[in-house]
Scaffold this active site. Structure first.
Site, PDB file in Angstrom:
ATOM      1  N   GLY A 168     -18.026 -28.964  -3.093  1.00 52.48           N
ATOM      2  CA  GLY A 168     -16.694 -28.849  -2.951  1.00 52.48           C
ATOM      3  C   GLY A 168     -15.894 -27.475  -3.693  1.00 52.48           C
ATOM      4  O   GLY A 168     -16.476 -26.951  -4.593  1.00 52.48           O
ATOM      5  N   HIS A 190      -1.194   1.490   3.013  1.00 53.09           N
ATOM      6  CA  HIS A 190      -2.785   2.159   2.960  1.00 53.09           C
ATOM      7  C   HIS A 190      -2.851   2.804   1.547  1.00 53.09           C
ATOM      8  O   HIS A 190      -1.785   3.382   1.180  1.00 53.09           O
ATOM      9  CB  HIS A 190      -3.144   3.258   3.963  1.00 53.09           C
ATOM     10  CG  HIS A 190      -4.427   4.173   3.595  1.00 53.09           C
ATOM     11  ND1 HIS A 190      -5.638   3.458   3.986  1.00 53.09           N
ATOM     12  CD2 HIS A 190      -4.349   5.216   3.032  1.00 53.09           C
ATOM     13  CE1 HIS A 190      -6.456   4.350   3.726  1.00 53.09           C
ATOM     14  NE2 HIS A 190      -5.888   5.402   2.885  1.00 53.09           N
TER      15      HIS A 190
END
Ligand code: FAD
Length: 465
Positions: A181, A444
């Site tokens: 997990g 960007h």
């Protein structure tokens, strides 16, 4: 004068609830049995594990990436005591922060074990003394404890839970982890980066049960490339402690083939169970379900008027931010407002490298529910920032309703996925379509452009691929 609210437990559920209640004008007290505030999350959970993930990731980067980047530092070495100190200082800063917030919000803090004495009464036991506090409402936020494996005794030295795995005195040569997990994989990553050979034994035939299976398959391959070995569909049935090295008996989950795996440390990370010991739930008549979780209605009310419960001790994902949001919601409900948590939009993050983050439905869940959906996928190999950082593992996957284009689930595997998932959560909270994400201008060059491109890909119009 009685309190308006007493919160039992000061983890992320309890302390956030207390602060929100104080903001709403209530006279509030918190009862905490441990020496420091902040619960599992701040003391032995999210915060220390992320400190170890951060330091070990930078260590590995300094070995693998620095030479490529033109940074010469000689051979980096691990100074484990200093690393532990760094972690402990981080924890200390956080738990002191909670104490400061209690003072700032005029919340009375009681150190001791809280017990439900009667309706409107909480007993606080500390140093052999018992004090009884009166209150109009009580919130149980007693959290969870480590789940144990029958026949395998956790001594927190050689056979450890996550708590012991965060304070190991030296890097084990061989670490055997029971359970693939989130906690097992995060702590496995830490100790592998620091030099341990890590073997993970998982009962199911896949890692990270409950998360999108396509993501998990690719993630498992990446972890294997990093050096972690998996034994799926297998179970650890015994650990022999009689020698210097531990010997774990590992069997096929369905029974049959048996083998022995040697290890210096065995980490048992098979999950967590609700913690209600000493709380007096039975005497107060508060009902639990068959998994020991306090039963609440949609307003976090138990079957006993005036007693509420939130966080790991009730049903739902055992996550700090889920507990926090429930803390806010229940304080608002007690104050007569319309507190609410949207369980369809709870992000889930695995802080390994790469990180995995998801929100909403997985493909497996959509298939099972028979919901028609479109998929938009975009790999980080095509993202400029990921390329220039040499961190191109992973992808973004957006699942959108085939008829309405509403975003139903977002799954990201990649560097910084845990931060990037917030955008998806906000979009889903506002009922966004994939088109909305696709038409939102993304800075960007950032990794988040991969989220935009995946949204464009839902309608087969990704630009950079
Ligand atoms: C190693 C590890 C890593 C984790 N990493 C993350 C992560 O990255 N992100 C994430 O979202 N979640 C993570 N979790 C899970 C997260 O820690 C829990 O979901 C969260 O702490 C639950 O909050 P809570 O307030 O319900 O309970 P807890 O944080 O467990 O707090 C309960 C508090 O109640 C106190 N208490 C209990 N009984 C009594 C009593 N009778 N009287 C007084 N005080 C009492 C306890 O001492 C404790 O301080 C991690 C857990 C572990 C173990």
């Amino acid at each position: 004068m009685p309190y308006d609210l007493i919160v039992i437990g000061s983890g992320p559920g309890g302390y956030v609830c207390a602060i929100r209640a104080a903001q709403l004008g209530m006279k509030v007290a918190v009862v905490e049995k441990d020496k420091t505030f902040g619960g599992t999350c701040l003391n032995v959970g999210c915060i220390p594990s992320k400190a170890m993930l951060h330091t070990s990731e930078l260590y590995e980067e300094s070995i693998q990436l620095f030479p490529k980047m033109g940074i010469k530092i000689g051979k980096p070495e691990v100074d484990l005591p200093a690393m532990m100190k760094f972690k402990d200082e981080g924890v200390d800063g956080n738990v002191k922060g909670v104490a400061f917030l209690f003072r700032k919000n005029k919340i009375d803090a009681f150190q001791g074990i809280g017990r439900l004495a009667a309706a409107g009464k909480v007993e606080v036991k500390a140093d052999g003394k018992t004090e009884t506090l009166e209150t109009k409402a009580i919130v149980i936020a007693t959290g969870s404890d480590v789940a144990r494996l029958r026949g395998i005794d956790i001594d927190e030295k050689r056979i450890v839970s996550s708590t012991g795995a965060l304070v190991l005195g030296e890097v084990p040569q061989r670490l055997l982890i029971v359970g693939a997990g989130v906690i097992g994989l995060e702590l496995g990553s830490v100790w592998r980066r620091l030099g341990a050979q890590v073997v993970v034994v998982e009962f199911l035939d896949r890692i990270l049960p409950g998360m999108d299976s396509e993501v998990c398959r690719q993630f498992q391959r990446l972890l294997e490339k990093q050096g972690i070995t998996f034994k799926l569909a297998s179970k650890v049935t015994a650990v022999d402690k009689s020698n210097a090295r531990l010997k774990a008996t590992v069997e096929a989950a369905a029974g049959g083939a048996v083998e022995t795996i040697e290890a210096d440390i065995v980490l048992v990370s098979i999950g967590r169970v609700p913690f209600t010991e000493g709380l007096g739930l039975e005497d107060a008549g508060v009902k639990k379900d068959n998994r020991g979780r306090v039963i609440v209605d949609a307003h976090y009310a138990t079957n006993v008027p005036g007693i509420y419960a939130i966080g790991d001790v009730i049903a739902g994902p055992m996550l700090a931010h889920k507990a926090e949001d429930e803390g806010v919601a229940v304080a608002e409900i007690i104050a007569g407002q319309a507190g609410h948590v949207n369980y369809d939009v709870i992000p889930n993050v695995v802080y390994t490298f790469p990180e995995i983050a998801s929100v909403g439905k997985s493909e497996d869940e959509l298939k099972e529910a028979g919901i028609a959906y479109n998929v938009g996928k975009f790999p980080f190999t095509a993202n400029g920032r990921a390329k220039v950082n040499h961190q191109t593992e992973g992808f973004v996957k957006i699942l959108a309703d085939a008829k309405t284009d509403r975003v139903l689930g977002v799954h990201i595997m990649g560097a910084d996925a845990g931060n990037m998932i917030a955008e998806a959560a906000v979009a889903m909270e506002f009922g966004a379509a994939s088109e909305d994400i696709a038409r939102t201008c993304h800075a960007h060059p950032t990794l988040t452009e991969a989220v935009k491109e995946a949204a464009l890909a839902v309608n087969k119009r990704a630009i950079s691929m």
